[in-house]
Design an enzyme around this catalytic site. Sequence first.
Site, mmCIF file in Angstrom:
data_model
loop_
_atom_site.group_PDB
_atom_site.id
_atom_site.type_symbol
_atom_site.label_atom_id
_atom_site.label_comp_id
_atom_site.label_asym_id
_atom_site.label_seq_id
_atom_site.Cartn_x
_atom_site.Cartn_y
_atom_site.Cartn_z
ATOM 1 N N ARG A 51 44.059 -16.620 41.481
ATOM 2 C CA ARG A 51 43.303 -15.144 41.108
ATOM 3 C C ARG A 51 42.008 -15.346 40.715
ATOM 4 O O ARG A 51 41.794 -16.091 39.615
ATOM 5 C CB ARG A 51 44.143 -15.049 39.949
ATOM 6 C CG ARG A 51 45.532 -14.685 40.211
ATOM 7 C CD ARG A 51 46.302 -13.707 39.131
ATOM 8 N NE ARG A 51 47.923 -13.984 39.213
ATOM 9 C CZ ARG A 51 48.609 -13.360 39.893
ATOM 10 N NH1 ARG A 51 48.180 -12.323 40.547
ATOM 11 N NH2 ARG A 51 49.623 -13.624 39.808
ATOM 12 N N HIS A 111 50.193 -22.671 43.610
ATOM 13 C CA HIS A 111 49.923 -22.396 42.148
ATOM 14 C C HIS A 111 49.119 -23.208 41.250
ATOM 15 O O HIS A 111 48.806 -22.981 40.206
ATOM 16 C CB HIS A 111 51.222 -22.043 41.575
ATOM 17 C CG HIS A 111 51.198 -21.265 40.206
ATOM 18 N ND1 HIS A 111 51.437 -21.839 38.904
ATOM 19 C CD2 HIS A 111 50.714 -20.102 39.671
ATOM 20 C CE1 HIS A 111 51.197 -20.960 38.077
ATOM 21 N NE2 HIS A 111 50.753 -19.776 38.470
ATOM 22 N N TYR A 144 43.765 -14.887 28.072
ATOM 23 C CA TYR A 144 44.904 -15.789 28.293
ATOM 24 C C TYR A 144 44.453 -17.115 27.534
ATOM 25 O O TYR A 144 43.159 -17.565 27.623
ATOM 26 C CB TYR A 144 45.131 -16.104 29.657
ATOM 27 C CG TYR A 144 45.667 -14.959 30.535
ATOM 28 C CD1 TYR A 144 45.643 -13.625 30.200
ATOM 29 C CD2 TYR A 144 46.055 -15.356 31.907
ATOM 30 C CE1 TYR A 144 46.330 -12.715 30.838
ATOM 31 C CE2 TYR A 144 46.200 -14.260 32.886
ATOM 32 C CZ TYR A 144 46.533 -13.023 32.133
ATOM 33 O OH TYR A 144 47.042 -12.104 33.254
#
Length: 363
Positions: A51, A111, A144
């Site tokens: 992302r 990922h 985050y």
Amino acid sequence: LAAGQSVFATLAEHDVLVHHPYDSFEATVQRLLVEAADDPDVAAIKLTLYRAGGRSRIVDALARAVERGKEVFVFVELKARFDEERNIEWAHKLEQAGIRVVYGLVEIKTHAKTALIVRREQGALRRYVHIGTGNYNAATAEMYTDIGLLSADPALGADLHDLFNELSGSSRPPQAAFRRILVAPTSLLKRLIELVEREAEHARAAGSGRIRAKLNGLADSDLIVALYRASQAGVDVDLVVRGVCTLRPGVPGLSERIRVVSILGRFLEHARIYHFANGGDAEYYIGSADWRPRNLRRRVEVVTPVRDPACCRRLDAILEAELADPTAWELEPDGGYGRRPPEPGADGRGSQERLLDLASATA
């Protein structure tokens, strides 16, 4: 990272552990990649992109690196949930800039959060790596909590070299025999179960064992069974799990030595840290994988050991601060959560607030 010293010079001396947002993403991870793009001695830059978000200085730096004759390779995961359209746009922009782009593997998400920089030094090539828990996204790095390891360790560099070779040349999940890193879906779950079982053996032999982990989710049945068995063997298992957790702690005869807490605060807890006491020879790991079936069995994930003593001490402090957080929610044996009651006269600040205050004091 010292402002007046090259990132490469710092990493040549020792590893660096970064903890966002308490450590600035722009001044650490982004700085490494921007410096690499502008350094005439850097020959290649490779990274995984899950992302990237909106406007990205990292992507701008990669485009600039290509213009300066560097080899740039980006593995773009098009199946990143909610970001599919944006990642397709980024892939097209990267290709238009002359960057070699490889799209996700068939039927499996990549990922992993990894970057590799190859630099010419004194007539040889030296590799620098970043392996982390968060995306290469400056915006989410402010919201985050994530951990990253910056290193010039030759074994880690060789591992990421092999990883990127497989990602660029095969449609299968990575199959290489890696030196240090643990990679899903091929080897990570098996090794995690071995580490849990090793801790149980320590407990049976010496009467003590300890496992600590910080995760977003815990739901893999085989790993949960291994944790139950470790608890029954005498291992203390302390877990910080932000989201889904299908393990039940504190059940007599099953999981009496397991406790699970969840931390909710200003930032979304996103880091993954694993610690195994290992009879006094402690091992720490960080990486992109939660202990859920999708991460361990259906995704390419990368977890790295952390060996630098200063980095390990920082991971220990993070785990201890979060496990002792007076504002944490505790998972009960019945699956419900209860808020920890405040202790009279004690410092009531949560771990996030304490870490922010510490970062401000040391800035």
